[in-house]
Structure formats: structure tokens, C-alpha cells
Motif scaffolding. Structure first.
Motif, PDB file in Angstrom:
ATOM      1  N   SER A 175      35.076  41.420  36.286  1.00 48.80           N
ATOM      2  CA  SER A 175      35.500  40.984  37.949  1.00 48.80           C
ATOM      3  C   SER A 175      34.016  40.463  38.974  1.00 48.80           C
ATOM      4  N   PRO A 176      34.462  39.927  39.257  1.00 51.08           N
ATOM      5  CA  PRO A 176      35.997  40.026  40.720  1.00 51.08           C
ATOM      6  C   PRO A 176      36.252  38.035  40.169  1.00 51.08           C
ATOM      7  N   ARG A 179      40.719  38.688  45.292  1.00 54.17           N
ATOM      8  CA  ARG A 179      40.129  38.120  43.952  1.00 54.17           C
ATOM      9  C   ARG A 179      40.596  40.431  43.426  1.00 54.17           C
ATOM     10  N   GLU A 212      38.848  40.256  48.574  1.00 50.54           N
ATOM     11  CA  GLU A 212      39.100  39.361  49.259  1.00 50.54           C
ATOM     12  C   GLU A 212      38.498  38.180  49.733  1.00 50.54           C
ATOM     13  N   ASN A 213      38.439  37.074  49.632  1.00 51.10           N
ATOM     14  CA  ASN A 213      36.911  35.716  49.935  1.00 51.10           C
ATOM     15  C   ASN A 213      38.050  34.983  51.175  1.00 51.10           C
ATOM     16  N   THR A 259      33.121  37.371  49.586  1.00 50.98           N
ATOM     17  CA  THR A 259      34.003  38.605  49.405  1.00 50.98           C
ATOM     18  C   THR A 259      33.790  39.806  50.459  1.00 50.98           C
ATOM     19  N   THR A 296      32.028  34.829  42.529  1.00 53.17           N
ATOM     20  CA  THR A 296      33.762  35.330  41.499  1.00 53.17           C
ATOM     21  C   THR A 296      32.625  35.315  40.015  1.00 53.17           C
ATOM     22  N   ARG A 322      34.043  33.529  35.981  1.00 53.52           N
ATOM     23  CA  ARG A 322      35.268  33.456  35.277  1.00 53.52           C
ATOM     24  C   ARG A 322      35.143  32.489  34.262  1.00 53.52           C
ATOM     25  N   PRO A 334      38.938  35.385  40.495  1.00 51.82           N
ATOM     26  CA  PRO A 334      39.763  34.525  41.308  1.00 51.82           C
ATOM     27  C   PRO A 334      41.237  34.011  40.713  1.00 51.82           C
TER      28      PRO A 334
END
Length: 272
Positions: free
Chosen positions: A49-50, A240, A79-80, A224, A17, A19, A52
Motif C-alpha cells: 500500500s498505497p 489507492r 484516494e488521490n 493522498t 504511491t 508500486r 495505484p
């Protein structure tokens, strides 16, 4: 980080991720808006990216950059797959796996020997590299980065490197780490010639058992990717997101803005 087109998340294909760091409160939201506004002096395009959103990160950034004067396009990019352990033992978790997988394990488990390393060892990493080189996977573009990470995690006691051998020959390898209450699955590979042994299934089961029963983790994170086999091992799927932020005031943003608008309109959605 700076790219030829503007700014992008400091991330790579190993990243689970990306963030912002900071508390989740009103003051930080104001700070994010101020940062977003100031970044218009640094770039005409920013791609994050990616992201959450189970913690609200994607939504907070989307709102902050819109308030900061950017046109923001939000897309589902990956996706995770995760496994919340929820206090179960490995035996309890295993009883809920697909019958075909459990049958395969029962028939094939005795054909390979498994060893799990909790510290970095040269011989084990060499075995991992040789297995990866003979696997179906493409050449690792930044093997040096991965090895440096493995060494650091090994020194901290967080590495969980599993090697499966058939008649003494390494045939499957998996690189996991455990940090806090979470086990992260980074890399897995098996040599193509050993596929009939299902060594990957046996090795995965051993590592799941180790992190659940020995490390006592609360969550297993498979990173991912939409690989179908992940659904056999994991129980939940988290989206994601990618945010593409464009400053319409700058001519350099006009062409990517036109492309993004065309994609959005083709999907029947208005831009934000």
C-alpha cells in the motif's frame, strides 16, 4: 520492509504511491509470480500500500500473488486528487474554480505577500517550521526526514517552497516539488490566528500559477487524503488500494486470515 507481522511496502505517510519497478510485459508478469512464490519462504503475511491502478499496478500484483499461492484481499484504502492541466494557462484553470473561492481570493489576496523559493534556503525552511508548529496540524513525527528530502529537492532545483507573510510575519507555508511534468503538493499549513486572512488560498493560487505558467507541468498531484478542500483545486480523483496477502499454509497467517475473512463477509464479498 520487515515488520512484526511479516513484510510491508517500504513506504511512509509522505508516500504518494508504492508500486513494483519494471516493464509492463509478459516476462515481468512471470517474474512477479516467481517472486510472489519465493516470498512464501520469507513471510506469512505481506501488505502492499498505497497502490495505484490507473497503470494496472494493483491488479497485476493481485493476480501475481494469487498465482504465487497467496490468499489476497484487496481494499480501497485512500484516494488521490489530481489536476490534469491539459494545456491550459493558469487564468483558464482559475476561471473554472468555485465562485466562492475566487471571490475570497479577490478580497483577501492583497492582505498577504507571497514568495516562492526554487532552492532550499535556511530562513525559508525555518519559517515553514515555525508556521507548522503554530498550525492546527499535529507535531511532525519525522521532521528530519522531511527536511532531508527538502534539501535534496532544493539542490536538484525541484523544490517549490511558498511562504505567505502578513505585515512581514510568516503566516502560511506550502512545500511542493516539481519533477518532470508533474508538480507534487507535499505539505501545507497556516497559523490558526491568520485564518481570517485566507492566506492559504492566496498562497495556493500563487503556487498553482507558478507550476502551470512557469514550470509548464502537465499534472498537479495533491497526494493522498480525502480532505474536502482538495476537490476545489483538483478535478479528478484516483483510488489507492491495499493488498493483504496471506499464506494459509503457515499457522501465523491463520488469525489475520480469520479477521480478514470476517471483514470481507461482513461486507458481503467473497475472498479472492
Amino acid at each position: 520492509m520487515r515488520t512484526g507481522d511479516g513484510l510491508a511496502s517500504l513506504a511512509n505517510w509522505f508516500s504518494f504511491t508504492w508500486r513494483p519497478l519494471g516493464r509492463e510485459d509478459e516476462w515481468v508478469d512471470e517474474l512477479l509470480v516467481a517472486l510472489a512464490t519465493d516470498l512464501r519462504t520469507q513471510a506469512s503475511q505481506i501488505i502492499m500500500s498505497p497502490l495505484p491502478d490507473e497503470d494496472g499496478s494493483a491488479t497485476r500484483l493481485e493476480h501475481s500473488f494469487r498465482k504465487g499461492g497467496w490468499i489476497v484481499f484487496r481494499e480501497h484504502c485512500d484516494e488521490n486528487h489530481i489536476l490534469p492541466v491539459e494545456g491550459r494557462s493558469f487564468a483558464e484553470y482559475w476561471s473554472y474554480r468555485p465562485g466562492k473561492m475566487r471571490t475570497t481570493f479577490k478580497r483577501k489576496a492583497k492582505k498577504v505577500d507571497v514568495e516562492i523559493f526554487t532552492r532550499f534556503e535556511e530562513a525559508a525552511w525555518s519559517a515553514y517550521r515555525s508556521i507548522y508548529a503554530e498550525s492546527w496540524k499535529p507535531e511532525e513525527e519525522r521532521a528530519d526526514l522531511l527536511e532531508d528530502f527538502a534539501r535534496a529537492e532544493g539542490a536538484a532545483g525541484r523544490i517549490r517552497l511558498g511562504i505567505a507573510r502578513a505585515d512581514g510575519v510568516p503566516v502560511a507555508a506550502q512545500f511542493w516539488t516539481v519533477e518532470g511534468d508533474t508538480a507534487y503538493i507535499h505539505k501545507l499549513a497556516h497559523i490558526k490566528a491568520a485564518k481570517p486572512l485566507s492566506a492559504g488560498t492566496t498562497l495556493s493560487a500563487a503556487l498553482f500559477e507558478h507550476v502551470i505558467d512557469t514550470d509548464k507541468v502537465d499534472l498537479v498531484d495533491f497526494g493522498t487524503g480525502s480532505d474536502a478542500y482538495k476537490r476545489d483545486w483538483m478535478e479528478r480523483n484516483r483510488p489507492r488500494y491495499r493488498l493483504t496477502c496471506l499464506d494459509w499454509r503457515q499457522p501465523k497467517a491463520w488469525f489475520p486470515l480469520a479477521k480478514a475473512l470476517a471483514r470481507r463477509l461482513a461486507r458481503g464479498r467473497a475472498p479472492g
